[in-house]
Design a protein around this motif. Structure first.
Motif, mmCIF file in Angstrom:
data_model
loop_
_atom_site.group_PDB
_atom_site.id
_atom_site.type_symbol
_atom_site.label_atom_id
_atom_site.label_comp_id
_atom_site.label_asym_id
_atom_site.label_seq_id
_atom_site.Cartn_x
_atom_site.Cartn_y
_atom_site.Cartn_z
ATOM 1 N N ALA A 20 30.702 25.676 -69.989
ATOM 2 C CA ALA A 20 32.037 24.977 -69.306
ATOM 3 C C ALA A 20 33.316 25.138 -70.084
ATOM 4 O O ALA A 20 33.091 25.065 -71.549
ATOM 5 C CB ALA A 20 31.996 23.499 -69.117
ATOM 6 N N TYR A 65 33.475 26.918 -64.949
ATOM 7 C CA TYR A 65 32.035 27.080 -65.286
ATOM 8 C C TYR A 65 31.071 28.168 -64.928
ATOM 9 O O TYR A 65 31.293 28.758 -63.913
ATOM 10 C CB TYR A 65 31.222 25.772 -64.102
ATOM 11 C CG TYR A 65 29.820 25.515 -64.124
ATOM 12 C CD1 TYR A 65 29.642 25.019 -65.675
ATOM 13 C CD2 TYR A 65 29.091 25.752 -63.287
ATOM 14 C CE1 TYR A 65 28.433 24.724 -65.901
ATOM 15 C CE2 TYR A 65 27.703 25.433 -63.571
ATOM 16 C CZ TYR A 65 27.348 25.089 -64.719
ATOM 17 O OH TYR A 65 26.176 24.625 -65.018
ATOM 18 N N PRO A 87 29.680 22.099 -63.261
ATOM 19 C CA PRO A 87 28.957 21.611 -64.351
ATOM 20 C C PRO A 87 28.357 19.869 -64.079
ATOM 21 O O PRO A 87 29.111 19.236 -63.325
ATOM 22 C CB PRO A 87 30.034 21.337 -65.499
ATOM 23 C CG PRO A 87 31.242 21.263 -65.066
ATOM 24 C CD PRO A 87 31.357 22.141 -63.583
ATOM 25 N N PRO A 89 27.286 16.371 -65.568
ATOM 26 C CA PRO A 89 27.295 15.769 -67.051
ATOM 27 C C PRO A 89 25.829 15.660 -67.568
ATOM 28 O O PRO A 89 24.946 15.425 -66.696
ATOM 29 C CB PRO A 89 27.577 14.115 -66.527
ATOM 30 C CG PRO A 89 28.375 14.727 -65.131
ATOM 31 C CD PRO A 89 27.884 15.738 -64.614
ATOM 32 N N VAL A 92 25.183 20.936 -69.995
ATOM 33 C CA VAL A 92 25.992 21.691 -70.413
ATOM 34 C C VAL A 92 25.385 22.348 -71.858
ATOM 35 O O VAL A 92 25.310 21.613 -72.557
ATOM 36 C CB VAL A 92 27.431 21.578 -70.355
ATOM 37 C CG1 VAL A 92 28.281 22.870 -70.498
ATOM 38 C CG2 VAL A 92 27.671 21.042 -68.877
ATOM 39 N N VAL A 95 30.512 23.976 -74.438
ATOM 40 C CA VAL A 95 31.654 23.766 -73.952
ATOM 41 C C VAL A 95 32.776 24.331 -74.906
ATOM 42 O O VAL A 95 32.737 24.067 -76.137
ATOM 43 C CB VAL A 95 31.883 22.203 -73.966
ATOM 44 C CG1 VAL A 95 33.350 21.586 -73.772
ATOM 45 C CG2 VAL A 95 30.652 21.511 -73.016
ATOM 46 N N ALA A 106 36.583 16.825 -72.178
ATOM 47 C CA ALA A 106 34.991 17.151 -71.805
ATOM 48 C C ALA A 106 33.928 16.164 -72.324
ATOM 49 O O ALA A 106 33.008 15.869 -71.701
ATOM 50 C CB ALA A 106 34.810 18.520 -72.574
ATOM 51 N N ARG A 109 34.106 13.250 -69.728
ATOM 52 C CA ARG A 109 33.334 13.500 -68.473
ATOM 53 C C ARG A 109 31.922 13.705 -68.713
ATOM 54 O O ARG A 109 31.237 13.946 -67.588
ATOM 55 C CB ARG A 109 33.921 15.044 -67.952
ATOM 56 C CG ARG A 109 35.282 14.891 -67.517
ATOM 57 C CD ARG A 109 35.753 16.200 -66.779
ATOM 58 N NE ARG A 109 36.767 16.269 -66.326
ATOM 59 C CZ ARG A 109 38.107 16.836 -66.838
ATOM 60 N NH1 ARG A 109 37.783 17.462 -67.876
ATOM 61 N NH2 ARG A 109 39.252 16.622 -66.383
ATOM 62 N N LEU A 111 30.121 16.109 -70.447
ATOM 63 C CA LEU A 111 29.629 17.357 -70.594
ATOM 64 C C LEU A 111 28.987 17.777 -71.738
ATOM 65 O O LEU A 111 28.372 18.636 -72.038
ATOM 66 C CB LEU A 111 31.025 18.287 -70.268
ATOM 67 C CG LEU A 111 31.669 18.110 -68.739
ATOM 68 C CD1 LEU A 111 32.697 19.047 -68.738
ATOM 69 C CD2 LEU A 111 30.548 18.260 -67.525
ATOM 70 N N SER A 117 24.604 20.324 -76.447
ATOM 71 C CA SER A 117 25.775 21.117 -76.605
ATOM 72 C C SER A 117 26.387 21.316 -77.698
ATOM 73 O O SER A 117 26.440 20.837 -78.674
ATOM 74 C CB SER A 117 26.708 19.724 -75.687
ATOM 75 O OG SER A 117 26.180 19.680 -74.569
#
Length: 519
Positions: A20, A65, A87, A89, A92, A95, A106, A109, A111, A117
């Motif tokens: 993302a 994305y 994306p 949650p 991902v 980021v 981010a 959200r 992500l 991540s």
């Protein structure tokens, strides 16, 4: 349904790498996404990118994305992969945020997750409209984002990628691409990344310089980013003025004022020179001398000249108010045009036109006229109706065109007549009222006089912003007079000011004042 078909036995492709990218308009998020796709496809991977546009006026970024899948995994599955468009949650791998608060968004959200991540974000800020328009200091604390990033991400890298791009003469998408490469979050070599930049064919040398700086910063990044230093040390007053004409003003500052106030006084003089002229800067210092004498008579030295230091700041902003003339001056400066070109990443051979949204109110139009004429027109219903019909919805003009620039330049040139305008007379009367109140309060309550000086913080900007802040400021001055004589007057006025700064409307402050006076 044919039960002879066993779908569970069909080979499945491995999970793709999910990325993302969050970037605002002009930051090259689309370019970064396209580079990653191009690099993956040249390496024999399947790649897909989609974008979800953000909202205008800097309230949200566009999310690009991407999903990447090796060709070998696709061949084993025996069919084309079905890649996601948005994306999810908690799902991902990488980021990338082109601005610090977008990294925070981010995290909000969902992500960014600690089990998988990698979060890469630039530490620089592009302030949101809500931060700029707040009555007080609305700037969000960047260290809160750093704290959240340390807790939310498997690996978190944060450094000023915009500065790296500027140093290389490029744009942030190039330094972000380098940071992605340096992080090792993607299974591609540095040569793969650099070859992608070369294939793009635009600004290759500058992009590669920015890429290298981003790569090195990520490769050498600490395990967790250090807190951002938010302190702003005050520079000392210079020994020598830039001009022989202003040297006497600097000498006066160094001779007649305490050392703690000298840096702010120097900044105040610069602001008056920029706003008006040498005589106006001298008037600023003469007013400050009267305040310093008032401070000295009522114990200012024992209180570290608190009144003088506060007045040095707020008297400067009060005298150099934002009017139509100043706004036009700021919009026609060469430095402003150059800044706009840098912000949009324009090449030397490109033309950039800026569209200004102008919405002058009746008061602002009349304020630029001679005081007598301005008052007469302000009270004229016919003139007010004409202005409302012609300008009620605002007008757009292009300051980069000859006609648009000349119109603004002519307005800026009215500075020489500013002292005779209605707006200046109004500002001067308000200034005298404020200083007279401070002079009356200082002998009986020094702390209350200081808080009254600080109330000027509410007044800023122009148009509706100025009206809202000015209304609350005048209510605070009235409150200071009502609170005078009470042992808690200074603390009460300070609490009222903080409430006024924290709320757009006057209601909370008015209710708080009523409670204080009733107690």
């Amino acid at each position: 349904m044919d039960s002879s078909i066993n779908t569970s036995a069909a080979p499945r492709a491995a999970s793709p790498i999910k990325i993302a990218v969050l970037a605002m308009g002009g930051q090259g998020g689309g370019v970064l996404a396209d580079w990653i796709v191009d690099m993956a496809e040249h390496a024999g991977w399947w790649a897909q990118t989609t974008s979800v546009p953000g909202v205008a006026q800097r309230t949200g970024a566009t999310i690009y994305y991407l999903e990447l899948l090796p060709e070998a995994d696709v061949e084993r599955a025996g069919r084309a992969p079905a890649l996601a468009l948005m994306p999810t949650p908690g799902d991902v791998d990488l980021v990338v945020a082109a601005e610090l608060m977008e990294g925070g968004r981010a995290i909000q959200r969902g992500l960014v997750t600690p089990d998988r991540s990698v979060l890469i974000t630039s530490s620089h800020r592009s302030y949101a409209v809500s931060e700029k328009s707040a009555p007080g200091n609305g700037i969000a604390d960047p260290n809160k984002v750093l704290e959240a990033g340390r807790a939310a991400a498997k690996r978190f890298m944060c450094f000023d990628l915009q500065d790296l791009a500027d140093r290389a003469g490029s744009v942030i998408s190039a330094s972000l691409f380098g940071a992605v490469a340096g992080s090792g979050a993607l299974p591609f070599s540095r040569d793969d990344f650099e070859a992608t930049v070369r294939r793009a064919g635009l600004g290759v040398d500058a992009s590669l310089r920015a890429f290298a700086l981003g790569f090195d910063a990520a490769a050498q990044a600490p395990e967790q980013p250090a807190p951002i230093d938010l302190s702003r040390p005050v520079p000392a007053a210079p020994e020598q003025a830039a001009s022989a004409r202003t040297q006497p003003l600097l000498d006066m500052i160094r001779r007649d004022f305490p050392a703690c106030a000298q840096p702010m006084l120097t900044a105040g003089v610069r602001r008056q020179l920029e706003f008006q002229d040498l005589a106006y800067a001298r008037e600023y210092l003469e007013r400050m001398k009267a305040l310093r004498d008032l401070d000295a008579r009522h114990g200012g030295e024992a209180r570290q000249w608190e009144l003088t230091c506060a007045a040095a700041r707020y008297l400067a902003t009060a005298m150099a108010y934002d009017d139509v003339i100043r706004v036009a001056d700021l919009k026609t400066r060469a430095t402003r045009f150059e800044r706009v070109r840098q912000e949009v990443g324009a090449r030397p051979d490109q033309l950039v036109y800026t569209t200004e949204f102008m919405h002058p109110r009746l008061e602002e139009i009349c304020g630029t006229l001679p005081a007598g004429l301005g008052r007469w027109l302000e009270n004229s219903k016919a003139f007010g109706g004409f202005v409302e019909r012609r300008l009620g919805k605002g007008r757009r003009m292009r300051s980069g065109t000859l006609s648009g620039f000349l119109m603004l330049y002519a307005l800026a040139g009215m500075r020489r007549f500013r002292r005779a305008t209605l707006r200046h007379q109004i500002e001067k009367a308000g200034l005298e009222q404020w200083l007279d109140l401070v002079a009356r309060l200082a002998p009986q309550d020094y702390a209350l006089a200081v808080e009254t000086v600080n109330c000027r913080r509410l007044v800023k900007g122009y148009s509706d912003t100025h009206v809202r802040g000015g209304g609350k400021y005048r209510q605070l001055l009235a409150a200071a007079e009502k609170l005078a004589g009470r042992p808690d007057a200074a603390a009460s006025l300070r609490a009222l000011r903080e409430t006024a700064l924290a709320n757009e409307k006057c209601g909370p402050m008015e209710r708080q004042l009523a409670d204080q006076l009733a107690a």
